[in-house]
Scaffold this active site. Structure first.
Site, short mmCIF file in Angstrom:
data_model
loop_
_atom_site.label_atom_id
_atom_site.label_comp_id
_atom_site.label_asym_id
_atom_site.label_seq_id
_atom_site.Cartn_x
_atom_site.Cartn_y
_atom_site.Cartn_z
CG ASP A 1 -0.53 0.10 -2.27
OD1 ASP A 1 -0.73 -0.89 -3.00
OD2 ASP A 1 0.55 0.73 -2.25
N GLY B 1 3.03 5.22 3.55
CA GLY B 1 1.96 4.59 2.79
C GLY B 1 2.32 4.27 1.35
CG HIS C 1 -0.51 5.15 -1.81
ND1 HIS C 1 -0.45 6.51 -1.85
CD2 HIS C 1 -0.98 4.82 -0.60
CE1 HIS C 1 -0.88 6.99 -0.69
NE2 HIS C 1 -1.21 5.99 0.07
CG ASP D 1 -1.46 2.73 2.78
OD1 ASP D 1 -1.43 3.28 3.89
OD2 ASP D 1 -1.57 3.35 1.71
CG HIS E 1 -4.42 9.97 2.04
ND1 HIS E 1 -5.67 9.72 1.56
CD2 HIS E 1 -3.69 8.85 1.80
CE1 HIS E 1 -5.69 8.50 1.04
NE2 HIS E 1 -4.51 7.96 1.18
N GLY F 1 4.57 5.54 8.23
CA GLY F 1 5.78 6.30 8.54
C GLY F 1 5.64 7.70 9.08
CB THR F 2 5.04 10.95 7.40
OG1 THR F 2 6.04 10.64 6.44
CG2 THR F 2 5.12 12.41 7.77
CG ASP G 1 -7.61 14.67 0.55
OD1 ASP G 1 -8.80 14.83 0.20
OD2 ASP G 1 -6.73 15.51 0.40
NE ARG H 1 -10.56 -5.53 -2.52
CZ ARG H 1 -9.47 -4.95 -3.01
NH1 ARG H 1 -8.28 -5.32 -2.60
NH2 ARG H 1 -9.55 -4.02 -3.94
CE LYS I 1 1.54 12.25 6.07
NZ LYS I 1 0.88 10.98 6.20
#
Length: 122
Positions: free
Chosen positions: A94, A59, A91, A64, A12, A39-40, A84, A100, A16
């Protein structure tokens, strides 16, 4: 010949910096794995470490879920997800789906530095 394992790297926004520092500390071990990430996070880790990290979407934009799908396909062997828990995430469904899927498919998932360190040492 032993199959190279794949590790997904996710963090998150508030974590990062932590995952990049963690990846720098474990660069020698991580280079033995195929790496992917949202991505980031993938971009930041790749830039900081020089390691090749396949990037999926961000995400909140579906990354995700992409990683969750790869876990269901047995294409990811473990996940390092510095999340976090004290910040609301737009999201969040997600994120819960990702957690899960890791449980359903018995894929190790580290949600903090201590667990990530332990997973790499095994």
């Amino acid at each position: 010949m032993k199959k190279q394992k794949t590790v997904a790297l996710i963090a998150h926004d508030g974590k990062k910096h932590d995952i990049v520092n963690w990846a720098l500390q474990h660069k020698d071990v991580l280079q033995e794995y195929k790496l992917c990430g949202t991505g980031t996070t993938a971009k930041l880790i790749s830039e900081a470490t020089g390691l090749q990290v396949k990037g999926y979407l961000s995400g909140p934009l579906g990354g995700d879920l992409q990683i969750g799908a790869k876990m269901a396909e047995k294409a990811i062997d473990m996940v390092v997800f510095f999340w976090d828990p004290l910040s609301a995430q737009p999201h969040d469904p997600d994120v819960k789906a990702l957690l899960r899927i890791a449980v359903v498919y018995d894929i190790p998932i580290a949600t903090n530095r201590a667990t990530a360190n332990l997973m790499l040492s095994i």
